[in-house]
Design a protein around this motif. Structure first.
Motif, PDB file in Angstrom:
ATOM      1  N   ALA A  64      35.845  23.822  56.651  1.00 24.09           N
ATOM      2  CA  ALA A  64      34.656  23.033  56.961  1.00 24.09           C
ATOM      3  C   ALA A  64      34.939  21.540  56.839  1.00 24.09           C
ATOM      4  CB  ALA A  64      33.499  23.435  56.043  1.00 24.09           C
ATOM      5  N   ALA A  65      35.581  21.131  55.742  1.00 21.91           N
ATOM      6  CA  ALA A  65      35.876  19.715  55.541  1.00 21.91           C
ATOM      7  C   ALA A  65      36.872  19.217  56.588  1.00 21.91           C
ATOM      8  CB  ALA A  65      36.426  19.487  54.134  1.00 21.91           C
ATOM      9  N   ALA A  66      37.921  20.002  56.842  1.00 27.80           N
ATOM     10  CA  ALA A  66      38.916  19.593  57.832  1.00 27.80           C
ATOM     11  C   ALA A  66      38.315  19.539  59.236  1.00 27.80           C
ATOM     12  CB  ALA A  66      40.112  20.545  57.805  1.00 27.80           C
ATOM     13  N   TRP A  67      37.373  20.444  59.524  1.00 27.89           N
ATOM     14  CA  TRP A  67      36.715  20.440  60.828  1.00 27.89           C
ATOM     15  C   TRP A  67      35.897  19.170  61.026  1.00 27.89           C
ATOM     16  CZ3 TRP A  67      36.823  21.612  65.555  1.00 27.89           C
ATOM     17  CH2 TRP A  67      35.676  21.634  66.349  1.00 27.89           C
ATOM     18  N   VAL A  68      35.160  18.760  59.992  1.00 26.59           N
ATOM     19  CA  VAL A  68      34.390  17.516  60.105  1.00 26.59           C
ATOM     20  C   VAL A  68      35.333  16.321  60.205  1.00 26.59           C
ATOM     21  CG1 VAL A  68      32.655  16.034  59.017  1.00 26.59           C
ATOM     22  CG2 VAL A  68      32.422  18.515  58.883  1.00 26.59           C
ATOM     23  N   VAL A  69      36.445  16.347  59.494  1.00 24.48           N
ATOM     24  CA  VAL A  69      37.453  15.287  59.627  1.00 24.48           C
ATOM     25  C   VAL A  69      37.926  15.198  61.075  1.00 24.48           C
ATOM     26  CG1 VAL A  69      39.846  14.673  59.059  1.00 24.48           C
ATOM     27  CG2 VAL A  69      38.252  15.269  57.237  1.00 24.48           C
ATOM     28  N   LEU A 116      39.696  14.166  50.877  1.00 22.89           N
ATOM     29  CA  LEU A 116      40.017  14.645  49.531  1.00 22.89           C
ATOM     30  C   LEU A 116      39.564  16.092  49.336  1.00 22.89           C
ATOM     31  CD1 LEU A 116      39.141  11.511  47.345  1.00 22.89           C
ATOM     32  CD2 LEU A 116      41.415  12.437  47.861  1.00 22.89           C
ATOM     33  N   THR A 117      38.392  16.435  49.889  1.00 18.32           N
ATOM     34  CA  THR A 117      37.922  17.822  49.808  1.00 18.32           C
ATOM     35  C   THR A 117      38.886  18.758  50.513  1.00 18.32           C
ATOM     36  OG1 THR A 117      35.606  17.092  49.726  1.00 18.32           O
ATOM     37  CG2 THR A 117      36.015  19.378  50.369  1.00 18.32           C
ATOM     38  N   THR A 118      39.377  18.330  51.672  1.00 19.27           N
ATOM     39  CA  THR A 118      40.361  19.128  52.407  1.00 19.27           C
ATOM     40  C   THR A 118      41.625  19.335  51.584  1.00 19.27           C
ATOM     41  OG1 THR A 118      39.536  18.244  54.508  1.00 19.27           O
ATOM     42  CG2 THR A 118      41.701  19.280  54.534  1.00 19.27           C
ATOM     43  N   VAL A 119      42.106  18.258  50.978  1.00 14.74           N
ATOM     44  CA  VAL A 119      43.348  18.329  50.199  1.00 14.74           C
ATOM     45  C   VAL A 119      43.172  19.213  48.966  1.00 14.74           C
ATOM     46  CG1 VAL A 119      44.971  16.982  48.809  1.00 14.74           C
ATOM     47  CG2 VAL A 119      44.192  16.091  51.013  1.00 14.74           C
ATOM     48  N   VAL A 120      42.081  19.008  48.218  1.00 22.84           N
ATOM     49  CA  VAL A 120      41.873  19.763  46.977  1.00 22.84           C
ATOM     50  C   VAL A 120      41.655  21.245  47.271  1.00 22.84           C
ATOM     51  CG1 VAL A 120      40.316  20.096  45.016  1.00 22.84           C
ATOM     52  CG2 VAL A 120      40.993  17.790  45.699  1.00 22.84           C
ATOM     53  N   SER A 121      40.833  21.565  48.275  1.00 21.74           N
ATOM     54  CA  SER A 121      40.604  22.971  48.609  1.00 21.74           C
ATOM     55  C   SER A 121      41.868  23.610  49.177  1.00 21.74           C
ATOM     56  CB  SER A 121      39.436  23.112  49.591  1.00 21.74           C
ATOM     57  OG  SER A 121      39.631  22.313  50.747  1.00 21.74           O
ATOM     58  N   ALA A 157      35.831  -6.851  60.636  1.00 18.19           N
ATOM     59  CA  ALA A 157      36.941  -6.325  59.843  1.00 18.19           C
ATOM     60  C   ALA A 157      36.466  -5.226  58.900  1.00 18.19           C
ATOM     61  CB  ALA A 157      37.600  -7.454  59.051  1.00 18.19           C
ATOM     62  N   ALA A 158      35.289  -5.441  58.276  1.00 21.54           N
ATOM     63  CA  ALA A 158      34.752  -4.435  57.364  1.00 21.54           C
ATOM     64  C   ALA A 158      34.428  -3.141  58.082  1.00 21.54           C
ATOM     65  CB  ALA A 158      33.493  -4.972  56.677  1.00 21.54           C
ATOM     66  N   ASN A 159      34.062  -3.244  59.355  1.00 21.97           N
ATOM     67  CA  ASN A 159      33.702  -2.063  60.127  1.00 21.97           C
ATOM     68  C   ASN A 159      34.909  -1.293  60.635  1.00 21.97           C
ATOM     69  OD1 ASN A 159      30.959  -2.316  59.816  1.00 21.97           O
ATOM     70  ND2 ASN A 159      30.681  -3.532  61.659  1.00 21.97           N
ATOM     71  N   ARG A 160      36.108  -1.690  60.212  1.00 21.16           N
ATOM     72  CA  ARG A 160      37.306  -0.968  60.626  1.00 21.16           C
ATOM     73  C   ARG A 160      37.941  -0.196  59.473  1.00 21.16           C
ATOM     74  NH1 ARG A 160      40.442  -5.466  64.377  1.00 21.16           N
ATOM     75  NH2 ARG A 160      38.589  -6.324  65.365  1.00 21.16           N
ATOM     76  N   TRP A 161      37.407  -0.321  58.258  1.00 23.01           N
ATOM     77  CA  TRP A 161      37.941   0.423  57.124  1.00 23.01           C
ATOM     78  C   TRP A 161      37.359   1.831  57.103  1.00 23.01           C
ATOM     79  CZ3 TRP A 161      41.897  -1.107  54.203  1.00 23.01           C
ATOM     80  CH2 TRP A 161      42.224  -2.468  54.176  1.00 23.01           C
ATOM     81  N   PRO A 162      38.169   2.826  56.725  1.00 18.08           N
ATOM     82  CA  PRO A 162      37.620   4.188  56.615  1.00 18.08           C
ATOM     83  C   PRO A 162      36.473   4.221  55.613  1.00 18.08           C
ATOM     84  CG  PRO A 162      40.024   4.234  56.552  1.00 18.08           C
ATOM     85  CD  PRO A 162      39.623   2.789  56.474  1.00 18.08           C
ATOM     86  N   SER A 163      35.420   4.930  55.956  1.00 17.07           N
ATOM     87  CA  SER A 163      34.244   5.007  55.095  1.00 17.07           C
ATOM     88  C   SER A 163      34.530   5.874  53.873  1.00 17.07           C
ATOM     89  CB  SER A 163      33.066   5.586  55.872  1.00 17.07           C
ATOM     90  OG  SER A 163      33.257   6.974  56.075  1.00 17.07           O
ATOM     91  N   PRO A 164      33.818   5.638  52.766  1.00 17.64           N
ATOM     92  CA  PRO A 164      33.983   6.489  51.579  1.00 17.64           C
ATOM     93  C   PRO A 164      33.684   7.965  51.874  1.00 17.64           C
ATOM     94  CG  PRO A 164      32.793   4.480  51.009  1.00 17.64           C
ATOM     95  CD  PRO A 164      32.911   4.503  52.509  1.00 17.64           C
ATOM     96  N   LEU A 165      32.728   8.223  52.770  1.00 16.59           N
ATOM     97  CA  LEU A 165      32.400   9.608  53.115  1.00 16.59           C
ATOM     98  C   LEU A 165      33.581  10.292  53.780  1.00 16.59           C
ATOM     99  CD1 LEU A 165      30.446  11.925  53.256  1.00 16.59           C
ATOM    100  CD2 LEU A 165      29.423  10.904  55.309  1.00 16.59           C
ATOM    101  N   PHE A 166      34.254   9.584  54.693  1.00 22.30           N
ATOM    102  CA  PHE A 166      35.426  10.160  55.352  1.00 22.30           C
ATOM    103  C   PHE A 166      36.536  10.404  54.335  1.00 22.30           C
ATOM    104  CE2 PHE A 166      39.546   9.729  57.483  1.00 22.30           C
ATOM    105  CZ  PHE A 166      39.434  10.704  58.459  1.00 22.30           C
ATOM    106  N   VAL A 167      36.751   9.456  53.446  1.00 20.92           N
ATOM    107  CA  VAL A 167      37.772   9.623  52.404  1.00 20.92           C
ATOM    108  C   VAL A 167      37.435  10.834  51.536  1.00 20.92           C
ATOM    109  CG1 VAL A 167      38.828   8.582  50.363  1.00 20.92           C
ATOM    110  CG2 VAL A 167      38.378   7.177  52.385  1.00 20.92           C
ATOM    111  N   GLY A 168      36.151  11.012  51.227  1.00 19.87           N
ATOM    112  CA  GLY A 168      35.728  12.173  50.449  1.00 19.87           C
ATOM    113  C   GLY A 168      36.007  13.483  51.167  1.00 19.87           C
ATOM    114  N   LEU A 169      35.799  13.497  52.481  1.00 18.78           N
ATOM    115  CA  LEU A 169      36.093  14.697  53.267  1.00 18.78           C
ATOM    116  C   LEU A 169      37.588  15.016  53.257  1.00 18.78           C
ATOM    117  CD1 LEU A 169      33.746  14.006  56.300  1.00 18.78           C
ATOM    118  CD2 LEU A 169      33.558  15.952  54.745  1.00 18.78           C
TER     119      LEU A 169
END
Length: 265
Positions: A55-60, A30-35, A16-28
């Motif tokens: 760049a952030a959206a591409w990695v997403v 947020l970077t997409t949204v803020v930029s 179950a824990a391995n199905r939650w979005p990672s903090p790194l993905f969430v950060g990406l």
């Protein structure tokens, strides 16, 4: 119900824990949204924020591409993808960070080509059928196509005549261009790409044995060929055709690439 050790419960919690979005993905994200917000409002340097946004959206999108492979495999019978963390959308889980994330970003910086990124290790022995095998491979390019279509719809609906936010829409157009290049490139029936994975379950062992010696080098050969002018022109003519089909102005994508590569001038 569980045994005295409670081991099944721990396994279920781990899965179950391995199905939650990672903090790194969430950060990406947020970077997409803020930029993107900075581009929309005209805050700061348009070039810098266009670079961060694309760049952030591409990695997403790379993460979503690999997640799509994993989730179809999971539904198709391979539970190991959850144990490996592929359902967390964590870019660090998708093979090798340098080859899966940094190299695709480098290709975007140098040539504006949406290089297919990471890979998920699928235990295909557990997949239920040849069709499931093909669908697992097909899921990635379809994700890029869906991403491109969503961006194109946004452009057509809100960005067509929105001169006030031209920098934002130019970045969106360039991001759409990258999604199309990734979808076209990754759909080619070349060993190592998803296009080959779609047809591989239906190929005979004889054919697969003949392909095996060149398979490790096929993608490298393909990328070398893309620098040959006639091949390069043919590839990008297909990309431009799809962009026109989606209604994305080529000049706007070009402007977005210029903003993205702001350090050039």
């Amino acid at each position: 119900m569980t045994g005295a050790t409670g081991e099944p419960v721990r396994q279920q919690r781990t899965t179950a824990a391995n199905r939650w979005p990672s903090p790194l993905f969430v950060g990406l994200v947020l970077t997409t949204v803020v930029s993107g917000w900075a581009l929309w409002t005209g805050y700061g340097s348009a070039g810098l924020f266009a670079f961060l946004f694309v760049a952030a959206a591409w990695v997403v999108s790379l993460c979503l591409h690999e997640f799509a492979h994993a989730v179809v495999a999971f539904r198709g019978g391979d539970r190991s993808v959850a144990e490996r963390g592929y359902l967390t959308l964590d870019p660090l889980k998708y093979t090798h960070f340098a080859y899966s994330i940094l190299l695709p970003l480098l290709f975007v910086l140098l040539g504006g080509i949406g290089l297919p990124g990471g890979a998920v290790f699928i235990d295909r022995r557990h997949l239920r059928s040849r069709l499931t095998n093909s669908l697992v491979s097909l899921a990635g390019p379809l994700t890029n196509i869906g991403f491109a279509a969503a961006l194109a719809i946004a452009l057509a609906g809100w960005g067509a005549d929105d001169v006030a936010h031209i920098d934002f829409w130019a970045a969106v157009a360039f991001l759409t261009f990258l999604q199309v290049t990734a979808a076209v490139l990754n759909s080619l029936p070349v060993p190592g790409l998803d296009g080959f994975g779609v047809i591989q379950p239906y190929l005979s062992n004889k054919v697969l044995r003949k392909v095996a010696p060149i398979a490790p080098y096929a993608v490298l050969i393909l990328f070398v060929m893309l620098f040959i002018p006639p091949v390069n022109r043919a590839f990008f003519s297909i990309v431009v055709w799809f962009l026109e089909l989606l209604g994305v102005p080529g000049w706007l994508a070009d402007f977005g690439q210029t903003l993205f590569r702001f350090w050039l001038g």
